[in-house]
Design an enzyme around this catalytic site. Structure first.
Site, mmCIF file in Angstrom:
data_model
loop_
_atom_site.group_PDB
_atom_site.id
_atom_site.type_symbol
_atom_site.label_atom_id
_atom_site.label_comp_id
_atom_site.label_asym_id
_atom_site.label_seq_id
_atom_site.Cartn_x
_atom_site.Cartn_y
_atom_site.Cartn_z
ATOM 1 N N GLY A 43 0.846 -1.185 0.000
ATOM 2 C CA GLY A 43 0.000 0.000 0.000
ATOM 3 C C GLY A 43 0.881 1.235 0.000
ATOM 4 N N THR A 44 0.208 2.373 0.198
ATOM 5 C CA THR A 44 0.966 3.619 0.198
ATOM 6 C C THR A 44 1.920 3.671 1.383
ATOM 7 O OG1 THR A 44 -1.228 4.449 -0.285
ATOM 8 C CG2 THR A 44 0.584 6.020 -0.374
ATOM 9 N N TYR A 45 1.458 3.153 2.493
ATOM 10 C CA TYR A 45 2.226 3.341 3.712
ATOM 11 C C TYR A 45 2.976 2.112 4.154
ATOM 12 C CZ TYR A 45 -0.931 7.270 3.886
ATOM 13 O OH TYR A 45 -1.644 8.384 3.572
ATOM 14 N N ASP A 158 -14.008 3.690 9.526
ATOM 15 C CA ASP A 158 -13.888 3.182 8.153
ATOM 16 C C ASP A 158 -14.467 1.783 8.045
ATOM 17 O OD1 ASP A 158 -13.393 3.327 5.516
ATOM 18 O OD2 ASP A 158 -11.239 2.965 5.645
#
Lengths: 384, 349
Positions: A43-45, A158
Site C-alpha cells: 500500500g501507500t504506507y 472506516d
C-alpha cells in the site's frame, strides 16, 4: 567515501532509531520469533509480507511500515493503527501480535494472518450463496467488535466490507484502524468530517458535523448489513453530492422535523429540494429486504436512522430479537470462506514445508502414551 | 469353461446353502451371508427371500434367533469361531475404551485389561448362564460410562486423524526435500561445468591473472552456497520444530466435540460482560454544566455527539487499570499495560 546514512553512530540527529542495551536485545528476540516470507501486498504506507511464527508455525502477516524521511517520517495512519490495536484485544478485532524494528530500522508490525474479506464473498455471487443465518453470524461478530471499540472510546471510522476480514475458521475481525481515533472531548477539539469511505458515510458527516459519536460507525455497519442481503452496495454514489442525494432519496430527506437541529450543521443543504421525501419507514424495509424477518428489518431501520441520536447503539443492536429467533446465527466454523485462496495458502505452506530435510521426522515418536514396554498392549479391534 | 473361484477361501464347488440346497456348482455367482446373531450361513437369494419383508426367525431348525436383512454380511474368516470372536472383541473394545493414561499405575491398567478378557472369554466360550452374566455386565458398564466412552471414542478418532495428517506432512516434506536436493545437485553440476569452461577460456587467453580471478570467483560462489545452505537448513530446522510441535499438540490434545447444548444467544459473546465491579453508570447523569452547555449547542447535538458516551468513557478511564500490578505476572502486565482490558472483561480468547 563515507555515506552519512550508513554510519550508525551515536549521532542524535540521525534519522534512524538507535536501540541499545536491553531494548535492543528485546527487539532482536522479538524479531527472531518470526520468519518473513513472500510479499502479499503493498500500500501507500506499508508493504505486507506473509510470515510464520517459528515456534508454532502459525502464519502471521508482517506489515513493514515505510518511513519516508522526506515527509514527516511515519504516516499518521500507521501510527493510529498501532496505537489503537495495542489497546484493543477482542475476539472480533484483528490481533496485533508484536512490533519490532527491522535490520534496516523499519518498523514492522506483526498482525494475525487472515484469510480474506467480506467484500470478496459479497461480490462473488456465483460461488457464494448465503441466507439470514450466515448474515446474522457476520453481523453479530462485527457488532461485537465494534461494540468493543466503542466501549473503549475508539471510533473506527472506516467500516466497510473489505475492512471486515475473516480467519480460516470463519471468525470475523475488524481490521484497518488507519482512520480510527478516540472519542472527541467536549470542547473546541473538533473531529474531521472527511472520514469513512463515501458509500458508507453517514449523512451528518456530509453536513460537516465536527462533533459526532459512535453512531457514524453504526450507520456504516447498517449499510454493510443491507449489502449482505442485496449483494450490491445499497448507496453507491459517484460523488459526495451524489451520495447525499442518494441517501435523501433512499432513506429520506433530512429535515428539521425528522432530525431536530440538522439545519444548524455547518454545510447543511437539502439535497433534493424539489422532491422532499419522508424518512424511510417499515414499509420501505419490508419491500426491499423481504428476505429477512420483521425484527431484522427493524434492526436495519434503527441502524440507518438519519438522526444519529435516534440510531441504535451496538450494545442495543446486539440485544435485538433478530439474533435470538430462528434461524440462529451460523457457527463461525461453518461460515463460507473463499476456498481458492485457502487452497493457494495450502500450496504456499507445502512449498515452505521442505521441512523434513534431514529425514528424522519419521513417525518414531508417535507412541503417545509412553508408559514403558512392560505394560500390556491391546490390539485395536475398534478401528477395524 | 472353468469358473473362477470368488475368493481363495470359498473355492469349494461343493459348498451349498443349507437352506435352499443350491450349490456353487449350479450357481457360480452364489454369495454366502451370515447374520451376527447366530452366524448361520445362507445364500444371498435366501436372505432376500426370507428377510426382505422384515425381521424373521432363522430358518435353521432349532435356532430361534431373530434376524434382520440389513445386518447380513459376508464372512471375513473361514472359521466361524474366529469370526465370532472378532465380532465380540470389536464390540467390547468399543465399550471398554479406556486408555492406559487414565490409570494411575500399570498394575491397575493390567487389571482392567484382565477384566475385559474375562468378559470376552465368557461371552465367547461360556455356558449360557455365563454368557448372560457377561452380557449384563457389558450393558451395565456401557450404561454407567456412556459419556466417558463417547469422549474416548472421539479422542481416538481425532488422534487417528492427526496421525494421518502428520504422515501426510512427512510424505510431503520428504518429497519436497528430495526435489530440493535434486535441484541443488543439478545447480552444482552446472556450476562445475561452467567453472571448467571459464577456466579453459582464461588459460587459452594466456592471462594468468584471469585464471586466478576465475578461481577466486568460484571459490567465493562455493562459499556463498555453503552459507546459504547452512542458513536454509537452520530455517528448515526451526520450521520443522514448530511444525512438529503443532502436530504433536494436535495429537496430544485432540479437540473433543462439546456436548450439543442448546445454544443461548449471548449478546456480547461467550464469557464477555460489560459490567464493571467498580461502578455502575446511572443514566441519565445529573449533569455537568460545562459538558451540558457544550452538548446543548445545536451543531454539536445534531451531529450526534452524546454526553452519555462521554460520561461512560470518563468512568471507564477512571477505573481502568486499577487491578493491574505491574511486574506481578508477565502475561497480565503485557495485556494490561494500557489498562483497558482488565476492568470489564474476562477475555474469552
Amino acid at each position: 567515501m563515507d555515506t552519512p546514512t550508513l554510519s550508525v553512530s551515536a549521532d542524535a540527529d540521525a534519522p534512524v532509531m538507535l536501540l541499545t542495551g536491553d531494548i535492543a536485545r528485546f527487539n532482536d528476540e522479538t524479531r527472531d520469533k518470526y520468519t518473513k516470507g513472500q510479499k502479499i501486498g503493498e500500500g501507500t504506507y506499508a508493504v505486507v509480507f506473509k510470515g510464520h511464527e517459528k515456534v508454532t508455525g502459525r502464519p502471521v502477516a508482517i506489515k513493514k511500515i515505510k518511513i519516508s524521511s522526506a515527509d514527516d517520517g511515519m504516516s499518521l495512519d500507521s501510527l493510529r493503527e498501532i496505537k489503537h490495536l495495542q489497546e484493543l484485544h477482542h475476539e472480533n478485532i484483528i490481533e496485533l501480535l508484536d512490533i519490532f524494528v527491522g535490520k534496516r530500522h523499519n518498523i514492522h508490525v506483526v498482525l494475525e494472518h487472515l484469510a480474506g474479506d467480506l467484500e470478496g464473498i459479497i461480490r462473488d455471487t456465483k460461488n457464494f450463496l448465503f441466507g439470514s443465518s450466515e448474515i446474522k453470524s457476520w453481523m453479530a461478530m462485527s457488532l461485537r467488535g465494534l461494540w468493543w471499540c466503542h466501549i473503549n472510546g475508539v471510533l473506527h471510522r472506516d467500516i466497510k466490507p473489505n475492512n471486515l476480514l475473516y480467519t480460516t475458521n470463519g471468525v470475523l475481525k475488524l481490521a484497518d484502524f488507519g482512520l480510527a481515533r478516540n472519542f472527541g472531548e467536549p470542547g473546541e477539539v473538533r473531529m474531521t468530517a472527511q472520514v469513512i469511505t463515501r458509500w458508507y458515510r453517514p449523512p451528518e458527516l456530509f453536513f460537516g458535523a465536527r462533533s459526532y459519536s459512535s453512531a457514524v460507525d453504526v450507520f456504516s455497519l447498517g449499510l454493510v448489513f443491507a449489502e449482505l442481503i442485496k449483494r450490491v452496495p445499497l448507496l453507491a454514489g459517484d460523488s459526495d453530492v451524489g451520495q447525499l442525494q442518494l441517501i435523501a432519496r433512499t432513506l429520506g430527506t433530512p429535515t428539521e422535523s425528522n432530525w431536530p437541529g440538522v439545519s444548524k450543521l455547518p454545510s447543511y443543504v437539502i439535497p433534493n429540494a424539489d422532491d422532499v421525501k419522508p424518512e424511510a419507514d417499515r414499509a420501505f424495509y419490508r419491500m426491499n429486504f423481504f428476505s429477512i424477518s420483521q425484527s431484522g428489518q427493524d434492526l436495519m431501520r434503527f441502524m440507518l436512522r438519519l438522526d444519529p441520536r435516534k440510531r441504535i447503539s451496538c450494545r442495543q443492536a446486539l440485544e435485538s430479537e433478530w439474533f435470538k429467533e430462528e434461524p440462529l446465527p451460523t457457527k463461525p466454523e461453518n461460515l463460507p470462506i473463499k476456498k481458492d485462496k485457502e487452497a493457494l495458502e495450502k500450496v504456499g505452506q507445502d512449498l515452505k514445508r521442505r521441512a523434513g530435510f534431514d529425514e528424522r521426522m519419521d513417525g518414531g515418536d508417535l507412541d503417545v502414551g509412553n508408559r514403558g514396554s512392560k505394560v500390556a498392549r491391546r490390539l485395536d479391534f475398534g478401528a477395524m | 469353461m472353468p469358473v473362477l473361484p470368488r475368493s481363495a477361501d470359498v473355492n469349494d464347488t461343493d459348498e451349498y446353502c443349507p437352506v435352499c440346497k443350491s450349490s456353487r456348482y449350479l450357481n457360480p455367482n452364489i454369495r454366502f451371508l451370515i447374520e451376527p446373531s447366530c452366524y448361520h450361513k445362507m445364500c444371498g437369494s435366501c436372505v432376500d427371500r426370507l428377510f426382505s419383508g422384515g425381521p424373521a426367525n432363522c430358518p435353521v431348525a432349532g435356532c430361534h434367533a431373530r434376524l434382520r436383512h440389513n445386518r447380513f454380511r459376508t464372512q471375513t474368516f473361514t472359521d466361524i469361531a474366529v469370526e465370532r470372536e472378532v465380532d465380540a472383541r470389536r464390540r467390547i473394545s468399543k465399550i471398554f475404551n479406556k486408555r492406559a493414561e487414565e490409570f494411575k499405575t500399570p498394575r491397575e491398567w493390567d487389571d482392567y485389561l484382565e477384566s475385559i478378557e474375562d468378559i470376552t472369554f465368557s461371552l465367547i466360550q461360556g455356558t449360557k448362564e455365563e454368557k448372560a452374566a457377561a452380557e449384563k455386565k457389558l450393558n451395565d458398564y456401557e450404561e454407567e460410562n456412556r459419556d466417558e466412552i463417547r469422549k474416548n471414542a472421539q479422542r481416538a478418532a481425532a488422534e487417528r486423524k492427526a496421525i494421518q495428517a502428520k504422515e501426510k506432512a512427512i510424505q510431503d516434506a520428504t518429497r519436497l526435500a528430495r526435489e530440493h536436493a535434486q535441484k541443488e545437485l543439478k545447480e552444482e553440476l552446472e556450476e562445475q561445468e561452467e567453472r571448467k569452461r571459464r577456466q579453459l577460456q582464461a588459460m587459452e587467453s594466456g592471462d594468468l591473472k584471469a585464471v586466478e580471478d576465475v578461481k577466486k570467483e568460484f571459490q567465493a560462489r562455493a562459499e556463498r552456497r555453503k552459507r546459504e545452505a547452512a542458513s536454509e537448513a537452520a530455517r528448515m530446522r526451526a520450521m520443522k520444530i514448530g511444525q512438529e510441535m503443532a502436530l504433536q499438540a494436535l495429537i496430544d490434545a485432540p479437540k473433543l466435540e462439546e456436548d450439543e447444548v442448546e445454544e443461548v444467544w449471548e449478546p456480547l459473546g461467550k464469557g464477555v460482560s460489560d459490567k464493571s465491579e467498580f461502578y455502575e453508570l446511572g443514566l441519565p447523569w445529573p449533569g455537568n454544566d460545562w459538558v451540558d452547555n457544550y452538548v446543548s449547542r445545536p451543531e454539536v447535538s445534531a451531529g450526534g455527539y452524546s454526553k452519555d458516551e462521554y460520561y461512560e468513557r470518563c468512568l471507564f478511564e477512571a477505573f481502568a487499570g486499577l487491578t493491574v500490578i505491574v511486574g506481578q505476572s508477565d502475561t497480565s502486565a503485557k495485556t494490561d499495560e494500557v489498562g483497558r482490558t482488565d476492568v470489564r472483561i474476562v477475555d474469552p480468547s
